[in-house]
Design a protein around this motif. Structure first.
Motif, PDB file in Angstrom:
ATOM      1  N   VAL A 101       1.050  -1.412   0.110  1.00  0.00           N
ATOM      2  CA  VAL A 101       0.378   0.270  -0.409  1.00  0.00           C
ATOM      3  C   VAL A 101       0.777   1.199   0.280  1.00  0.00           C
ATOM      4  O   VAL A 101       0.737   2.088  -0.907  1.00  0.00           O
ATOM      5  CB  VAL A 101      -1.101   0.134   1.537  1.00  0.00           C
ATOM      6  N   LEU A 102       2.079   1.413   0.670  1.00  0.00           N
ATOM      7  CA  LEU A 102       2.631   2.502   1.406  1.00  0.00           C
ATOM      8  C   LEU A 102       3.791   3.058  -0.430  1.00  0.00           C
ATOM      9  O   LEU A 102       3.745   4.075  -0.121  1.00  0.00           O
ATOM     10  CB  LEU A 102       3.686   2.281   2.094  1.00  0.00           C
ATOM     11  N   VAL A 103       3.604   1.941  -0.955  1.00  0.00           N
ATOM     12  CA  VAL A 103       4.880   2.040  -2.178  1.00  0.00           C
ATOM     13  C   VAL A 103       4.402   2.077  -3.482  1.00  0.00           C
ATOM     14  O   VAL A 103       3.997   2.814  -3.803  1.00  0.00           O
ATOM     15  CB  VAL A 103       5.932   0.643  -2.443  1.00  0.00           C
ATOM     16  N   SER A 104       2.611   1.117  -3.467  1.00  0.00           N
ATOM     17  CA  SER A 104       1.961   1.320  -4.751  1.00  0.00           C
ATOM     18  C   SER A 104       0.871   2.341  -5.093  1.00  0.00           C
ATOM     19  O   SER A 104       1.283   2.996  -6.617  1.00  0.00           O
ATOM     20  CB  SER A 104       1.517  -0.060  -5.180  1.00  0.00           C
ATOM     21  N   VAL A 105       0.944   2.915  -3.999  1.00  0.00           N
ATOM     22  CA  VAL A 105       0.001   3.871  -4.242  1.00  0.00           C
ATOM     23  C   VAL A 105       0.386   5.050  -4.407  1.00  0.00           C
ATOM     24  O   VAL A 105      -0.042   5.594  -5.652  1.00  0.00           O
ATOM     25  CB  VAL A 105      -1.021   4.461  -3.039  1.00  0.00           C
ATOM     26  N   PHE A 238      -7.674  14.300  -3.352  1.00  0.00           N
ATOM     27  CA  PHE A 238      -8.131  13.581  -2.246  1.00  0.00           C
ATOM     28  C   PHE A 238      -9.131  12.222  -2.560  1.00  0.00           C
ATOM     29  O   PHE A 238      -8.713  10.733  -2.245  1.00  0.00           O
ATOM     30  CB  PHE A 238      -8.637  14.641  -1.969  1.00  0.00           C
ATOM     31  N   PHE A 239      -9.872  12.544  -3.870  1.00  0.00           N
ATOM     32  CA  PHE A 239     -10.758  11.444  -3.922  1.00  0.00           C
ATOM     33  C   PHE A 239      -9.570   9.836  -4.894  1.00  0.00           C
ATOM     34  O   PHE A 239     -10.022   8.921  -4.163  1.00  0.00           O
ATOM     35  CB  PHE A 239     -11.593  11.770  -5.139  1.00  0.00           C
ATOM     36  N   ASN A 240      -8.281  10.846  -5.630  1.00  0.00           N
ATOM     37  CA  ASN A 240      -7.958   9.064  -6.319  1.00  0.00           C
ATOM     38  C   ASN A 240      -7.061   8.395  -5.131  1.00  0.00           C
ATOM     39  O   ASN A 240      -6.735   7.058  -4.909  1.00  0.00           O
ATOM     40  CB  ASN A 240      -7.248   9.371  -6.902  1.00  0.00           C
ATOM     41  N   GLU A 244      -7.616   4.568  -4.438  1.00  0.00           N
ATOM     42  CA  GLU A 244      -6.779   3.921  -4.710  1.00  0.00           C
ATOM     43  C   GLU A 244      -5.658   2.959  -4.029  1.00  0.00           C
ATOM     44  O   GLU A 244      -5.474   1.478  -3.038  1.00  0.00           O
ATOM     45  CB  GLU A 244      -5.688   4.696  -5.970  1.00  0.00           C
ATOM     46  N   ALA A 245      -5.842   3.383  -2.321  1.00  0.00           N
ATOM     47  CA  ALA A 245      -5.539   2.969  -0.565  1.00  0.00           C
ATOM     48  C   ALA A 245      -6.846   2.066  -0.744  1.00  0.00           C
ATOM     49  O   ALA A 245      -6.183   0.527   0.017  1.00  0.00           O
ATOM     50  CB  ALA A 245      -6.082   3.932   0.621  1.00  0.00           C
ATOM     51  N   ILE A 246      -8.276   1.892  -1.007  1.00  0.00           N
ATOM     52  CA  ILE A 246      -8.357   0.956   0.089  1.00  0.00           C
ATOM     53  C   ILE A 246      -8.358  -0.549  -1.791  1.00  0.00           C
ATOM     54  O   ILE A 246      -8.705  -1.228  -0.894  1.00  0.00           O
ATOM     55  CB  ILE A 246     -10.356   1.483  -0.474  1.00  0.00           C
ATOM     56  N   HIS A 247      -8.290   0.138  -2.731  1.00  0.00           N
ATOM     57  CA  HIS A 247      -8.370  -1.321  -3.672  1.00  0.00           C
ATOM     58  C   HIS A 247      -6.828  -1.504  -2.961  1.00  0.00           C
ATOM     59  O   HIS A 247      -6.951  -3.110  -3.532  1.00  0.00           O
ATOM     60  CB  HIS A 247      -7.793  -0.697  -5.022  1.00  0.00           C
TER      61      HIS A 247
END
Length: 323
Positions: A101-105, A238-240, A244-247
């Motif tokens: 999450v911390l790298v890909s997002v 903010f929306f993205n 993306e974090a949830i995904h």
């Protein structure tokens, strides 16, 4: 000299009582619509039977020892205690998912924003490039995309051959614990089409006169990007970020296919959802898996709440500033 004429008594008798009877503007009265609930019934039944009901059952099972073949046995919070005290693979799944999450997002958002800025012009060929860059997102988290990615990064695959031709000899990315997670991160970043389209729409909403005036005042491209483009795009960012974090927290198919279904070499690809699937549907520990699912839900809710809470510090809304 003009004279005042009294209103027609007939019109007054008709219009005034009618205006008093109408409780809403335009003479419309609020009426109940029972037929609306009839049309909503299929959705309500589906929501209760397929969403709310399973969630309640899952919450109950999270406090039980249940193997899908015998009756659930109440164990209280033992499942939750076991996660953090007596399950090394669970902690490994948390670590792998957090790194992903911390790298890909951030990488995905950066790449999608850069590509959107490159495509933010009126050149005729941009329509083709927009479609081409968006195409990988149509595949989504599909098995086909993961299989192709596995073939690309396996030993002797095109990626290794290309790197070898450049003088960088690497082992099979899929079979090496140091590279296997990186290959999944690259797959997630490669599917940047959806946030790119949203960023592109946000760029179209930035008034060009702001950028032109800043350029006339001597602001360079970097300053215009930092002081105008980014603040104006902050609601879109903010929306993205939230989506993306949830995904990313819910990623499953790439890890399952590329990692061979068991977490990859040395559990380097043991995503949280993959371990949840393994515990629930391979080891038949459905109570423990339900507890894991609720912890994941709580983590996603907390992360989302933190992003929303801090949004007022960095998200700029033009209409709010105007007020």
């Amino acid at each position: 000299m003009t004279t005042f004429r009294a209103p027609d008594p007939v019109v007054a008798k008709v219009s005034v009582p009618f205006a008093r009877r109408s409780g809403r503007p335009g003479g419309r009265r609020r009426t109940s619509r029972p037929e609306a609930f009839v049309f909503l019934t299929p959705w309500l039944l589906g929501a209760v039977a397929l969403t709310v009901g399973p969630m309640v059952v899952s919450l109950y099972l999270s406090f039980t020892d249940y193997d899908m073949f015998t009756s659930p046995k109440w164990v209280g919070i033992d499942n939750f205690v076991r996660m953090f005290t007596d399950d090394d693979r669970y902690l490994q799944s948390v670590k792998v998912t957090a790194i992903y999450v911390l790298v890909s997002v951030p990488l995905k958002l950066i790449v999608s924003l850069l590509v959107a800025m490159l495509l933010n012009s009126r050149r005729g060929a941009n329509g083709f490039y927009r479609a081409a860059f968006y195409a990988p997102s149509l595949l989504g988290a599909s098995v086909a995309a993961a299989l192709v990615w596995r073939a690309l990064f396996t030993g002797g695959g095109p990626v290794n051959e290309l790197l070898a031709s450049l003088g960088w000899h690497t082992p099979s990315w899929i079979d090496d614990p140091k590279f296997s997670l990186a290959s999944i991160v690259l797959l997630g970043v490669w599917q940047f089409g959806a946030p790119m389209v949203i960023f592109l729409a946000g760029l179209k909403q930035i008034p060009p006169e702001l950028l032109e005036s800043a350029s006339i005042d001597g602001a360079g491209a970097l300053r215009r990007f930092w002081h105008i483009t980014l603040p104006m795009l902050s609601p879109v960012i903010f929306f993205n970020l939230v989506m993306e974090a949830i995904h990313a927290f819910q990623a499953f198919t790439p890890a399952f296919v590329i990692g061979g279904g068991r977490g990859g070499p040395a559990d380097a690809d043991l995503f949280y959802t993959l371990y949840l699937f393994e515990v629930g549907f391979q080891d038949f520990k459905m109570g423990y898996a339900s507890a894991m699912a609720w912890v994941l839900l709580a983590v996603i809710a907390i992360v989302t709440a933190i992003v929303f809470r801090t949004a007022r510090l960095w998200v700029f809304y033009e209409d709010a500033e105007a007020r």
